[in-house]
Write a protein that holds these residues in place. Structure first.
Motif: not given
Length: 608
Positions: A288, A308-309, A311-312, A318, A320-321, A325, A355, A358-359
């Motif tokens: 990680h 850091t951008e 999400v796995q 994985f 990208c955010r 979203q 998740l 979160h989104f």
């Protein structure tokens, strides 16, 4: 000694994050350090680890419960070891000039080691006026390496006694916890004596660590009188695994035999229930950390972002955010909660609710929860909805139900008031009854408008039923426009046959159509329609044969790209497949009545 310990304990937390640390912050592989790892692996609950061996190297008691006592015990262990190792050597008498030379060589060597290994070198407090430092040596592993341990049928780890019921448990890692080399430099180093050192490894038993210590002694013997710290570190980094016979696989244990008198050996192995989670947790954490430092390409938007951008997901894919979203918000707004799966085409794992929360905003997340509840209830064959207040109700064996909210008792077949012993009214009967009532003078107030709206709803339902089938899983109306009889519901994602309306096995949905006497995959009228559309006249058949046999002297149609053979010297071509007219010379479509051929255009007749 106690006062010195107490002073170091007060400053421990403040200095634990600094690169240059105190000797009191020295990492020692004790039973309590393994317990800390267990807490980090499972922070939600207390882990009851049952160990079957007693580690003689660990001086501190594993029954300590207070943080202060654990910390002081760790200091006592290292103090005792350094005292013992320093007392075992005989310090030679050195001239003042030789002491100054050794001190300068030590200082230069430490600067070189720090410049090479950077953050892995920790300067400690001078101990009895001597330099003391610690190096965390990361082991060089090519790709992945397997880790194996022997477990018997009663969940006991391997011991010296062996068992015929033993079996092996294996897993692979890419990163191993570091070998911790602690060095104390006597005044006689490097001119006369080697550094005093300890080797601490949390996943090696004592006999193997002793083998590493012996190898460091051999390196000093070969290079006596010279600086050896760098050579020690490089050997441990690149050759320690092969020296132990771990080129392809690391064998944990044996447990219960961890008895070595050498004070330089600090082994952290405890039991299989502690060591395996520790190794796996360390490997995952390193993966990680490296992932966050690197640039990655999102397979959805093909943009590069730092780790850091991203999400796995639990399936290890994985994204990208931004893409994840947008994906979740679109499907929740459209009501396609069944499609909230991993975005990888071959993966069907669902996105975890954590998740999604979160989104999604609070409103969208509540909508998702409501739709998931409706989907779950729809999958239950004995759950129906009250026709008055839409409350879920349980259907009994007689196709009747009573609403727990408004207490309305109704028939689950026709959704009307319960009628014991009387047949249900069909949709046509209900529609006719309401249409007749529209001309009645007994309707008062807005009752006529209410019943008119119900008539329109029934008319719509009749049209839907005429051109569609209800999904046998969720009762969603589905209409087939073309294609085969294997249908997939867009609401619940299940398969069913459009002809007989029976559910199909998701693992082999076409198996239903292969059985004798079962439904046809394609409707017969649809097959006949295709045959009529694809029928070609004898002239086209001859042209098709020519195109397949004679590949020279032809060209591809600019419209459909089918190959056509030029017959004779005529440059005007007629495609046998799409019946388009085009010029052989310029390969352009020729419209009827156009003056494509002539003095200002292409020649209609030419050789070749």
């Amino acid at each position: 000694m106690n006062g010195r310990h107490h002073r170091h304990h007060q400053n421990h937390r403040d200095k634990s994050k600094l690169r240059y640390i105190k000797k009191s912050e020295l990492v020692v592989s004790s039973p309590n350090s393994v317990a800390d790892v267990e807490k980090r692996v499972s922070p939600e609950e207390d882990v009851d680890v049952k160990c079957n061996n007693n580690n003689v190297d660990d001086v501190a008691s594993s029954s300590k419960t207070k943080e202060e006592d654990d910390y002081d015990d760790g200091i006592d262990i290292m103090d005792d070891r350094l005292d013992k190792l320093l007392s075992d050597i005989q310090q030679p008498e050195l001239s003042h000039e030789q002491i100054i030379i050794n001190d300068q060589l030590q200082q230069d060597e430490l600067l070189v080691v720090e410049s090479i290994y950077g953050e892995n070198v920790f300067n400690l407090d001078s101990w009895k006026g001597l330099r003391c430092f610690q190096i965390h040596i990361n082991i060089d592993v090519l790709g992945e390496i397997g880790i194996t341990t022997k477990v018997n049928s009663v969940n006991e780890v391997e011991t010296i006694s062996g068992n015929s019921d033993d079996f092996l448990y294996s897993f692979k890692v890419q990163y191993l916890p570091p070998i911790i080399l602690t060095c104390l430099l006597p005044m006689s180093y490097p001119s006369h004596q080697p550094p005093i050192f300890t080797i601490s490894v949390k996943w090696l038993e004592s006999a193997k660590i002793l083998s590493l210590c012996s190898m460091l002694d051999s390196i000093w013997t070969e290079q006596q009188g010279q600086e050896v710290i760098y050579h020690w570190v490089e050997w441990l980094h690149s050759s320690s695994l092969s020296h132990l016979g771990f080129d392809e696989e690391i064998r944990l244990g044996p447990y219960g035999t961890n008895r070595v008198a050498d004070a330089r050996v600090v082994s952290g192995i405890r039991c299989i229930d502690a060591d395996i989670p520790f190794l796996q947790s360390y490997n995952n954490e390193k993966h990680h950390q490296n992932f966050l430092k690197e640039l990655h390409e999102c397979c959805i938007c093909y943009s590069e972002y730092p780790g850091t951008e991203f999400v796995q997901l639990p399936c290890k894919h994985f994204f990208c955010r931004k893409c994840l979203q947008t994906f979740t918000q679109i499907h929740v707004k459209e009501g396609n909660v069944s499609n909230l799966q991993c975005l990888d085409a071959k993966c069907k794992d669902m996105i975890p609710p954590g998740l999604l929360k979160h989104f999604l905003g609070d409103e969208d997340y509540e909508r998702w929860e409501s739709m998931m509840l409706e989907k779950t209830l729809a999958s239950m064959s004995d759950v129906v909805y009250c026709p008055r207040c839409e409350t879920p109700c349980i259907e009994d064996e007689d196709q009747h139900a009573q609403c727990t909210q408004c207490f309305f008792s109704f028939c689950t077949l026709c959704r009307e008031r319960r009628h014991v012993g009387i047949a249900c009214m069909t949709l046509e009967m209900k529609l006719q009854l309401l249409q007749d009532r529209q001309n009645s003078s007994t309707l008062k107030g807005n009752q006529r408008q209410i019943e008119l709206a119900k008539i329109n709803e029934m008319l719509s339902e009749r049209e839907v039923r005429r051109d569609s089938k209800l999904c046998p899983y969720c009762d969603m109306a589905i209409s087939r426009t073309e294609g085969c009889n294997k249908m997939k519901c867009g609401n619940c994602g299940e398969y069913f046959c459009y002809r007989c309306n029976k559910p199909l096995d998701a693992s082999d949905p076409y198996g239903h159509f292969r059985d004798e006497g079962s439904c046809e995959l394609f409707p017969r009228e649809m097959v006949e329609n295709w045959q009529r559309q694809t029928h070609i006249n004898p002239r086209q058949e001859i042209q098709q044969i020519h195109a397949e046999v004679f590949h020279a002297g032809g060209s591809a149609c600019p419209s459909c790209r089918q190959f056509n053979v030029k017959m004779g010297n005529n440059n005007h071509m007629l495609c046998w497949a799409c019946q388009s007219h085009y010029c052989y010379l310029c390969n352009k479509i020729v419209m009827r009545g156009s003056k494509h051929y002539g003095p200002k255009g292409c020649k209609q007749h030419s050789e070749g």
